[in-house]
Design an enzyme around this catalytic site. Structure first.
Site, PDB file in Angstrom:
ATOM      1  N   LYS A  47       0.768  -1.416   0.115  1.00  0.00           N
ATOM      2  CA  LYS A  47       0.066   0.076   0.054  1.00  0.00           C
ATOM      3  C   LYS A  47       0.916   1.215   0.058  1.00  0.00           C
ATOM      4  CE  LYS A  47      -3.612  -0.575   2.577  1.00  0.00           C
ATOM      5  NZ  LYS A  47      -4.395  -1.037   3.679  1.00  0.00           N
ATOM      6  N   ARG A 117      -3.440   3.516   8.424  1.00  0.00           N
ATOM      7  CA  ARG A 117      -3.664   2.239   7.667  1.00  0.00           C
ATOM      8  C   ARG A 117      -2.436   1.057   7.621  1.00  0.00           C
ATOM      9  NH1 ARG A 117      -4.900   4.405   1.984  1.00  0.00           N
ATOM     10  NH2 ARG A 117      -5.979   2.774   1.589  1.00  0.00           N
ATOM     11  N   GLY A 126      -8.523  -7.207   4.396  1.00  0.00           N
ATOM     12  CA  GLY A 126      -9.268  -7.212   5.553  1.00  0.00           C
ATOM     13  C   GLY A 126      -8.674  -7.975   6.889  1.00  0.00           C
ATOM     14  N   MET A 128      -5.974  -6.989   8.603  1.00  0.00           N
ATOM     15  CA  MET A 128      -5.796  -6.164   9.414  1.00  0.00           C
ATOM     16  C   MET A 128      -6.420  -4.907   9.738  1.00  0.00           C
ATOM     17  SD  MET A 128      -1.703  -7.138   9.657  1.00  0.00           S
ATOM     18  CE  MET A 128      -1.233  -5.633   8.748  1.00  0.00           C
ATOM     19  N   ARG A 361      -3.600  -1.543  -6.515  1.00  0.00           N
ATOM     20  CA  ARG A 361      -2.613  -2.807  -6.505  1.00  0.00           C
ATOM     21  C   ARG A 361      -3.081  -3.540  -7.505  1.00  0.00           C
ATOM     22  NH1 ARG A 361      -5.499  -4.519  -1.069  1.00  0.00           N
ATOM     23  NH2 ARG A 361      -7.434  -5.256  -1.788  1.00  0.00           N
ATOM     24  N   HIS A 479      -3.413 -42.986  -2.124  1.00  0.00           N
ATOM     25  CA  HIS A 479      -3.565 -43.454  -3.378  1.00  0.00           C
ATOM     26  C   HIS A 479      -4.700 -42.963  -4.257  1.00  0.00           C
ATOM     27  CE1 HIS A 479      -5.224 -46.327  -6.293  1.00  0.00           C
ATOM     28  NE2 HIS A 479      -3.989 -46.969  -6.365  1.00  0.00           N
ATOM     29  N   ARG A 600       4.683 -47.052 -14.979  1.00  0.00           N
ATOM     30  CA  ARG A 600       4.611 -48.085 -13.925  1.00  0.00           C
ATOM     31  C   ARG A 600       4.166 -49.629 -14.420  1.00  0.00           C
ATOM     32  NH1 ARG A 600       2.148 -43.909 -12.006  1.00  0.00           N
ATOM     33  NH2 ARG A 600       2.876 -42.641 -10.107  1.00  0.00           N
ATOM     34  N   GLU A 791      15.911 -43.211  -4.913  1.00  0.00           N
ATOM     35  CA  GLU A 791      14.810 -43.105  -4.025  1.00  0.00           C
ATOM     36  C   GLU A 791      15.238 -43.651  -2.574  1.00  0.00           C
ATOM     37  OE1 GLU A 791      11.314 -45.137  -5.099  1.00  0.00           O
ATOM     38  OE2 GLU A 791      12.582 -46.722  -6.184  1.00  0.00           O
ATOM     39  N   SER A 810      16.650 -41.003 -12.303  1.00  0.00           N
ATOM     40  CA  SER A 810      15.357 -40.446 -12.008  1.00  0.00           C
ATOM     41  C   SER A 810      15.077 -40.387 -10.417  1.00  0.00           C
ATOM     42  CB  SER A 810      14.548 -41.250 -12.814  1.00  0.00           C
ATOM     43  OG  SER A 810      13.090 -40.485 -12.570  1.00  0.00           O
ATOM     44  N   CYS A 877      10.554 -38.328 -10.760  1.00  0.00           N
ATOM     45  CA  CYS A 877       9.327 -38.836 -11.369  1.00  0.00           C
ATOM     46  C   CYS A 877       8.321 -38.752 -10.257  1.00  0.00           C
ATOM     47  CB  CYS A 877       9.306 -40.119 -12.108  1.00  0.00           C
ATOM     48  SG  CYS A 877      10.184 -41.355 -10.765  1.00  0.00           S
ATOM     49  N   TYR A 897      14.871 -33.054 -16.970  1.00  0.00           N
ATOM     50  CA  TYR A 897      13.534 -32.815 -16.944  1.00  0.00           C
ATOM     51  C   TYR A 897      12.803 -33.210 -15.665  1.00  0.00           C
ATOM     52  CZ  TYR A 897      13.597 -37.962 -16.646  1.00  0.00           C
ATOM     53  OH  TYR A 897      13.543 -39.243 -16.213  1.00  0.00           O
TER      54      TYR A 897
END
Ligand code: ADP
Ligand code: MG
Ligand code: MG
Length: 923
Positions: A47, A117, A126, A128, A361, A479, A600, A791, A810, A877, A897
């Site tokens: 602000k 303000r 809204g 504060m 803003r 899952h 998979r 992993e 991966s 992955c 990637y």
């Protein structure tokens, strides 16, 4: 929205400096010149920075000064006290404000009145507090009356001030004041506030002062300087109020940054019919349409527009009521939009036909509007394509892919319960409790909603046909959630208040008991669940990707595609998808994935008619029988791979050899026991009973105490090399076939769960041997790679060793997170909430990568791997491959990637582009 890392430690704002004396804490704006500008948001808050910027642009902004966030941090450092030096500085700036406004604090002829303000770096609408009309007291109110010849206005302003001050500073509940106001209205027989005359308002003021005395135990302070100091401190304090803290938690705004305080000369929208106040947007924030959008009220002040006491009027009408001010407002806001080069959300006040700007803003907008506006701004040459790429939150794109409810229809039903919004989209269907019923009912042409306590891998066929998936337990990476997102299927998970009775086939939700076949609806974007039916349809973008709609016919698709094409030009990271089936691969390709990062193979085992063969393989107690079953699976898998390769049009496909513990392919022990008991009761005998008994025996044999750390991943391949052999053969045979058909294929065979290079070496030998055999048989050569998933933490730590045997890495960040934290990802739901409440965890580490911990393993694994093989291909992955903040990290670490579920591909493309642009800005 802000994407800043929150640290658990910093609860209260703290300053780094211990001696703030020499430092400037307060910045003036007024009379066409400001000490700050828009770049100083850290210090002045959004602000304050924009008030300064508007002042410098010679827009009509009431003068004032901004007390910086540094002062806020100093306030908390000093045990909630503003240091004397800062207070002195404030007095000096107040003198300047008095000069600029030609008014002075407490003056009985021309009193200075100000607003106080709050304003943090990131807007927290809204959250504060703001105090208006400060400087009024028993003397100055009379001066205000004399100057304006409007006693009603003067006393209305005074009573508003006492009310706001009493509430914000003295923490007296609002109702105490409202109660008195209502009493006066009753006594005078009036309904609306504006009907109260001066005498009535004087009465209100007296009553409010008495409320202050009795509730706060002190008189309402008459001295303006006291009023100012107390209000300033109250705004600082409000940074730590519960709703502000909650807001910061949700939007990941750091706690330590603090708020600035703006002290600004008042202008009045409540002096009569030539005055008013309003708020607006330069474009429609819901649809993105280029239209002036907003609301205003005549003869009103500040909060009245949003407070809902009076119904505001559409901003267009301002043109007829106050044509001059309207024209000026259009000119100014158009200029602001050009200047900031983004849609603006603004606040204004008109005092006696004179327009004042109080705030501007960047406007918050829906995902749909974000894409519309970004592409429009490029067409209007206001921004360059790369700026447009930065303007859209990647996550917002997922809103464009979800099926849609008719908003009016949706609003008509009450919310029955709420769960975690796992996969966005609107879903409406008849309740079914089993995957088989879901399929059966769908065949009969019904729309079903699959309601389960939790889903398991062999529910997949039911999940696939259902309109939506709703579960009672499980978190954002359960899952149901993972599969739901992968399928782009609306899912709400962990709706704890659902009581599912699978035997009676009923579910209790929000006080109602639904039987199978009754209608249930939910919004996967919010997690809201409702009882009843609401019509939905797939989003236009999905219709285009599915081929149900022509791209030229869909404006939003063209824009979406345009934005992502710009993104592709700047990103460095490749984007792949996790897909197990040809149709998923096709969708992923349609969304722009160029490669599969994770296919998979076990998901293929759950396909129609395959489970019995898989079970035969598992039940085999000798290699010969196992090989016989595998031989039956071979052509099926070969067909799958053929389809997936083909759908990828020559982009690389990473196929993971079998990973889950074998018991996942067998029925549950309890179910088998129940079946056997039933057969026994009926006196059944014969082969079917024998078969069940063998199954039960094998299930018991395969039982593990800790299946996720048990006999799975590479460990299966090592104990049953014939499985790896069959899978390699299926992959290579499919690849050879396509090569002969003249299509390019790049298979990448990936061994999961490797923690020791010798595990990989063992399996690589099997793969290479079979691959050579197949290629010799087929008389064609195919280039293929053998790599591994990183992993297991040991795999990352010894990555230099592992890389000797690997063509690629991966990162399987789901298991890596699970094994690094020691959190089971299927059980984290039980304590994640408590961890987040206590700020032990800012986010779910399975949804957004834990950069400080797991990230170190990722970084180390990449670095060490490339020490051994500089050109080692590295990707991810896990679920994190589709999470924007994780993608930034993967870009920084130098991945080749990221791979994510097909429906996350657009999000990943945009996030990867933003990561690259941010990186460039740093270089
Ligand atoms: P929020 O951040 O909650 O919008 P603001 O600080 O913007 O709070 O203040 C709310 C409203 O109060 C503004 O929209 C404006 O209408 C009114 N207001 C604030 N300062 C002034 C002022 N100096 N003169 C007139 N009205 C003001
Ligand atoms: Mg505001
Ligand atoms: Mg894994």
């Amino acid at each position: 929205m802000a994407k800043k890392k929150t640290t658990a430690k910093s609860q209260a704002p703290r300053s780094k400096r211990s001696t703030p004396a020499r430092h400037k804490f307060i910045y003036f704006f007024g009379a066409g010149k400001a000490e700050g500008d828009r770049t100083m948001r850290d210090l002045l808050g959004g602000k304050g920075a924009n008030l300064a910027e508007m002042t410098n642009a010679s827009l009509p902004v009431p003068p004032g000064f901004t007390i910086s966030t540094d002062a806020c941090r100093a306030y908390f450092d000093q045990g909630r006290k503003v240091p004397a030096a800062i207070d002195q500085e404030m007095l000096a700036q107040l003198k300047r404000l008095e000069a600029a406004s030609k008014a002075s604090f407490g003056s009985s002829s021309n009193p200075l009145l100000v607003s106080v303000r709050s304003g943090a770096k990131f807007s927290m609408p809204g959250m504060m507090d703001t105090i208006l009309n400060l400087g009024l007291n028993d003397v100055t109110v009379e001066a205000l009356k004399a100057r304006t010849s409007n006693g009603r206005f003067a006393y209305d302003s005074y009573r508003r001030f006492i009310q706001m001050f009493g509430n914000v500073v003295l923490e007296i509940p609002k109702e105490e004041f409202e109660h008195e106001l209502a009493a006066v209205k009753r006594e005078r027989g009036v309904k609306e506030d504006p009907e109260l005359n001066e005498t009535a308002l004087r009465d209100v003021v007296d009553r409010f002062k008495r409320v202050v005395r009795s509730k706060a135990g002190r008189d309402f302070p008459q001295e303006p300087l006291d009023q100012l100091r107390l209000s300033r401190d109250a705004v600082f304090r409000s940074w730590q109020n519960p709703r502000a803290k909650e807001y910061r938690r949700i939007y990941e705004i750091p706690d330590h940054i603090g708020t600035a305080v703006n002290v600004q000369m008042m202008v009045f929208g409540n002096t009569g019919d030539r005055s008013g106040t309003g708020v607006g947007f330069t474009r429609n924030p819901a649809t993105g349409a280029k239209e002036f959008y907003g609301e205003f009220l005549i003869n009103a002040q500040g909060e009245d527009v949003v407070a809902g006491i009076r119904t505001p009027r559409p901003i267009r009408e301002l043109e007829t009521v106050m044509p001059h001010a309207y024209k000026q407002l259009r000119q100014i806001t158009t200029r602001l939009e050009k200047h900031y080069r983004d849609i603006q959300d603004f606040e204004f006040t008109i005092q006696e036909d004179e327009l004042f700007m109080l705030q501007t803003r960047s406007g918050k907008r829906t995902g749909y509007a974000a894409v519309m506006i970004a592409t429009d701004l490029v067409a209007e040459k206001l921004v360059a394509p790369k700026d447009a790429v930065m303007m859209v939150e990647p996550e917002a794109l997922s809103q464009l892919l979800s099926p849609i409810f008719d908003p009016a229809e949706w609003k008509r039903l009450p919310v029955a319960t709420k769960g975690l919004p796992a996969s966005p989209g609107a879903a409406s269907g008849q309740v079914v409790f089993t995957a088989d019923h879901a399929v059966e009912w769908t065949r009969q042409g019904k729309s079903v909603m699959l309601v389960r306590k939790e889903t398991v891998p062999d529910d997949i066929h039911g999940m696939f046909v259902a309109q939506g998936i709703l579960t009672a337990t499980g978190g954002m990476t359960s899952h149901a959630a993972v599969v739901g997102r992968q399928m782009g299927k609306p899912s709400v998970v962990g709706a704890g208040s659902l009581e599912i009775n699978e035997h009676a086939k009923t579910v209790r939700v929000g006080g109602a008991t639904l039987k199978e076949g009754e209608w249930l609806s939910f919004d996967g974007l919010t997690g809201e669940v409702k009882v009843g039916q609401v019509a939905t349809k797939p989003s236009e973008i999905i219709q285009v990707v599915n081929g149900q709609m022509k791209a030229e016919k869909s404006d939003i698709f063209k824009r979406f595609n345009q934005l992502l094409t710009w993104a592709d030009k700047v990103r460095r990271l490749g984007i792949r998808a996790n897909a197990d089936q040809p149709d998923q691969a096709e969708i992923a390709y349609g969304f722009g994935a160029r490669g599969i990062g994770l296919c998979r193979t076990e998901h293929m085992f759950f396909g129609e008619g395959r489970i019995p063969i898989v079970q035969r393989m598992i039940l085999a107690d000798n290699e010969k029988d196992r090989r016989a079953a595998l031989a039956e699976l071979l052509p099926l898998q070969r067909g799958d791979f053929y389809g997936v390769f083909k759908a990828m049009h020559g982009s690389p496909v990473t196929i993971r050899t079998i990973d889950p513990p074998l018991h996942e392919f067998l029925p549950k022990r309890e179910d088998l026991m129940v079946d056997l008991a039933r057969m026994d009761a009926k006196g059944e005998t014969g082969p079917s009973v024998e078969q069940k008994k063998r199954l039960l025996h094998r299930v018991e044999q395969l039982h593990e105490f800790n299946p996720m750390l048990g006999h799975r991943g590479v460990r299966l391949g090592i104990t049953y090399p014939e499985i790896t052999e069959m899978q390699t053969r299926a992959i290579l045979e499919a690849a050879c076939k396509l090569t002969k058909e003249g299509l390019k294929v790049v298979p990448e065979i990936m061994i999961p769960l490797v923690g020791d290079v010798r595990e990989l070496k063992d399996q690589k030998a099997v793969v290479t041997r079979v691959a050579e055999e197949v290629m010799k048989e087929q008389k064609v050569r195919v280039k293929y790679l053998v790599g591994t998933m990183i992993e297991v933490p040991r795999g990352a730590v010894t990555a230099d060793e592992v890389a000797r045997e690997a063509d690629f890495f991966s990162f399987g960040t789901n298991d890596l997170t699970q094994l690094t934290y020691g959190f089971s990802r299927d059980d984290i739901g039980k304590f994640l909430g408590a961890y987040q409440d206590r700020r032990i965890l800012a986010k779910d580490p399975f949804a957004s990568l834990d950069i400080e911990g797991v990230g170190q393993l990722v970084e180390m694994g990449t670095r060490k791997g490339r020490q051994t093989k500089p050109d080692l291909k590295v990707g991810v992955c896990g679920e994190h491959g589709g999470d924007p903040s994780s993608i930034h990290f993967f870009d920084k670490v130098g991945f080749d990637y990221v791979s994510c579920s097909p429906y996350r591909v657009p999000v990943a493309r945009l996030a990867a582009a933003q990561a690259a642009l941010k990186q460039k800005a740093l270089d």
